[in-house]
Enzyme design. Structure first.
Site, mmCIF file in Angstrom:
data_model
loop_
_atom_site.group_PDB
_atom_site.id
_atom_site.type_symbol
_atom_site.label_atom_id
_atom_site.label_comp_id
_atom_site.label_asym_id
_atom_site.label_seq_id
_atom_site.Cartn_x
_atom_site.Cartn_y
_atom_site.Cartn_z
ATOM 1 N N LYS A 152 4.569 8.878 8.891
ATOM 2 C CA LYS A 152 4.398 8.214 10.191
ATOM 3 C C LYS A 152 5.431 8.663 11.248
ATOM 4 C CE LYS A 152 1.323 4.773 8.419
ATOM 5 N NZ LYS A 152 1.331 4.151 7.119
ATOM 6 N N TYR A 205 0.857 -1.187 0.000
ATOM 7 C CA TYR A 205 0.000 0.000 0.000
ATOM 8 C C TYR A 205 0.889 1.231 0.000
ATOM 9 C CZ TYR A 205 -3.326 3.550 1.684
ATOM 10 O OH TYR A 205 -4.100 4.671 1.838
ATOM 11 N N ASP A 234 9.326 2.959 -0.472
ATOM 12 C CA ASP A 234 8.282 3.597 0.323
ATOM 13 C C ASP A 234 8.504 3.179 1.774
ATOM 14 O OD1 ASP A 234 6.114 4.573 1.608
ATOM 15 O OD2 ASP A 234 4.616 3.610 0.319
HETATM 16 C C1 LIG Z 1 0.597 4.625 5.792
HETATM 17 C C2 LIG Z 1 1.306 4.405 4.505
HETATM 18 C C3 LIG Z 1 1.170 5.291 3.410
HETATM 19 C C4 LIG Z 1 0.160 6.409 3.409
HETATM 20 O O1 LIG Z 1 0.442 7.363 4.364
HETATM 21 P P1 LIG Z 1 -0.757 8.354 4.841
HETATM 22 O O2 LIG Z 1 -0.068 9.275 5.781
HETATM 23 O O3 LIG Z 1 -1.781 7.480 5.457
HETATM 24 O O4 LIG Z 1 -1.250 9.040 3.623
HETATM 25 C C5 LIG Z 1 1.952 5.094 2.310
HETATM 26 N N1 LIG Z 1 2.831 4.076 2.256
HETATM 27 C C6 LIG Z 1 2.980 3.210 3.261
HETATM 28 C C7 LIG Z 1 3.981 2.120 3.142
HETATM 29 C C8 LIG Z 1 2.206 3.341 4.414
HETATM 30 O O5 LIG Z 1 2.335 2.429 5.395
#
Ligand SMILES: *Cc1c(COP(=O)(O)O)cnc(C)c1O
Length: 426
Positions: free
Chosen positions: A266, A143, A238
């Site tokens: 995060k 994701y 990511d």
């Molecule tokens: C949480 C997450 C996102 C999205 O981040 P948001 O702050 O919720 O938009 C993108 N990539 C990864 C790997 C994530 O865990």
């Protein structure tokens, strides 16, 4: 009031779709009523009924220091008192950029945004602008936020282009994305052999935390690095979830791979909305105002949010921080596995730094298909029994869990003991 969560949930649904501002919060996967939280302190959260839980969600990863860490709260209060936003540069943003580039050697330049979604969306636009190519490779089960190009699932054939995985995403857009199997370096090599000259970027969660937790096979990440270099594609790690969560140099440090671009979120916001993308200088110089790739944000680099992130990133630099966090997370996984084994429950668990996966399956899964084969009903039973006992895990069998530095060894023992009682009556 013993049914206050239920009352709030009913009220929430009147004006908020599904009663929530992000879908997994609605407990659809596990059933039942979501907890409405009123307070968090250290490793514990309290809901609207006054019940306290040991928290293994940590706001889905950001709260590596636990809830309301006094130094983070003080940094936020002090920044807020000086002004909430300027829409003009501040010195705090330089401190944040300098610190990120110092901590993560692959970052030569970095830009701040307000969410992980913005970071990945912008990194993809930048990779396309830099290479002049359109095709994107992603992996099933990873994701990367909810932007159009990324809400795509695999097409019908192995190397055919994808289909939208959400309503409202144009099929034309999905046509630029190839969705491949995670941990399959041979398939990736075939995709490059067939489409290599058209591939702008590969985006990957170097450790996947969005299909429960899947660790990478080392040859998978190495093959990816090699193929991107060979074909001139941009490798995007990511690390929104893994960044400063699995170790002091994120997953790229832990696995010894240097991506071209990295996305963060995060933990770098410590519970406030901060995201970032950065990497090679020659790529980052393509962003406006230096280059032709447009990207902007009214609240980007917001001083209050950045203050929380900076305070968090400074505190995790304490000697031994990540070693201690990894030991506690491993102890949780080992304890849960031992408890399950004792009572003959098919269960496995895996820790990577301060994140973990729990699987109702005898062996830890290594692929999307294996994760999907886990016993979801067993997870849901476990989830509700643990929730009743005061232990808050992610309300879905397909999400990773998180331990914070505020969790004590006694907290971990308490959770393991609760699980053992549940497995005893399984
Ligand atoms: C949480 C997450 C996102 C999205 O981040 P948001 O702050 O919720 O938009 C993108 N990539 C990864 C790997 C994530 O865990």
């Amino acid at each position: 009031m013993s049914n206050r969560n239920q009352q709030l949930f009913e009220r929430a649904q009147r004006h908020i779709p599904g009663g929530v501002n992000s879908p997994v919060r609605a407990f659809r996967s596990v059933g039942g009523t979501p907890c409405f939280f009123t307070e968090g302190r250290g490793a514990r959260v309290t809901d609207a009924e006054g019940k306290t839980y040991l928290d293994y969600v940590g706001s889905w990863g950001p709260l590596i220091l636990g809830h309301a860490h006094p130094e983070v709260v003080a940094a936020v209060q002090s920044a807020a008192a000086r002004g909430l936003s300027f829409g003009a540069p501040t010195e705090l943003e330089i401190e944040m950029a300098d610190l990120l580039c110092e901590l993560l050697p692959s970052l030569e330049m970095v830009r701040l945004v307000s969410s992980g979604t913005e970071a990945t969306m912008s990194a993809i636009r930048l990779a396309r602008g830099y290479t002049g190519r359109d095709v994107l490779i992603k992996f099933e089960g990873c994701y990367h936020g909810h932007s159009d190009s990324l809400l795509v699932r695999a097409g019908s054939g192995m190397l055919t282009f994808g289909n939208p995985s959400s309503g409202g995403v144009p099929a034309d857009l999905a046509q630029h994305t190839l969705v491949l199997d995670y941990n399959d370096p041979d398939q990736l090599a075939m995709a490059f052999a067939e489409h290599g000259e058209r591939i702008a970027a590969v985006i990957v969660e170097p450790v996947v935390g969005n299909m429960n937790l899947i660790a990478p096979r080392p040859d998978f990440l190495h093959a990816m690095r090699h193929l991107c270099t060979k074909y001139g594609a941009v490798l995007i790690f990511d690390e929104v979830m893994t960044g400063f969560r699995v170790g002091p140099q994120c997953a790229q440090g832990a696995y010894g791979i240097t991506p071209d671009l990295t996305t963060l979120g995060k933990v770098i916001g410590g519970g406030m909305p901060v995201g970032a993308f950065g990497g090679r200088r020659d790529i980052m110089e393509k962003i406006a105002p230096l280059g032709p790739v447009y990207q902007a944000g009214t609240l980007s680099g917001n001083p209050v949010a950045v203050a929380a992130g900076l305070a968090t990133l400074r505190l995790v630099q304490a000697p031994g921080f990540y070693e201690a966090l990894a030991l506690k997370t491993q102890a949780l996984c080992d304890g849960l596995c031992a408890a399950a084994q004792k009572h003959g429950v098919a269960f496995s668990a895996r820790a990577v730094g301060g994140m973990f996966g729990l699987y109702f399956r005898a062996e830890c899964p290594e692929s999307y298909a294996e994760v999907m084969a886990c016993d979801k009903e067993a997870f849901n039973r476990f989830f509700h029994a643990m929730l009743d006992a005061g232990h808050y895990f992610a309300p879905s069998a397909f999400e990773a869990g998180f331990v914070s530095s505020a969790h004590s060894n006694a907290d971990i023992d308490e959770t393991v003991a609760a699980a053992e009682r549940i497995f005893d009556g399984w």
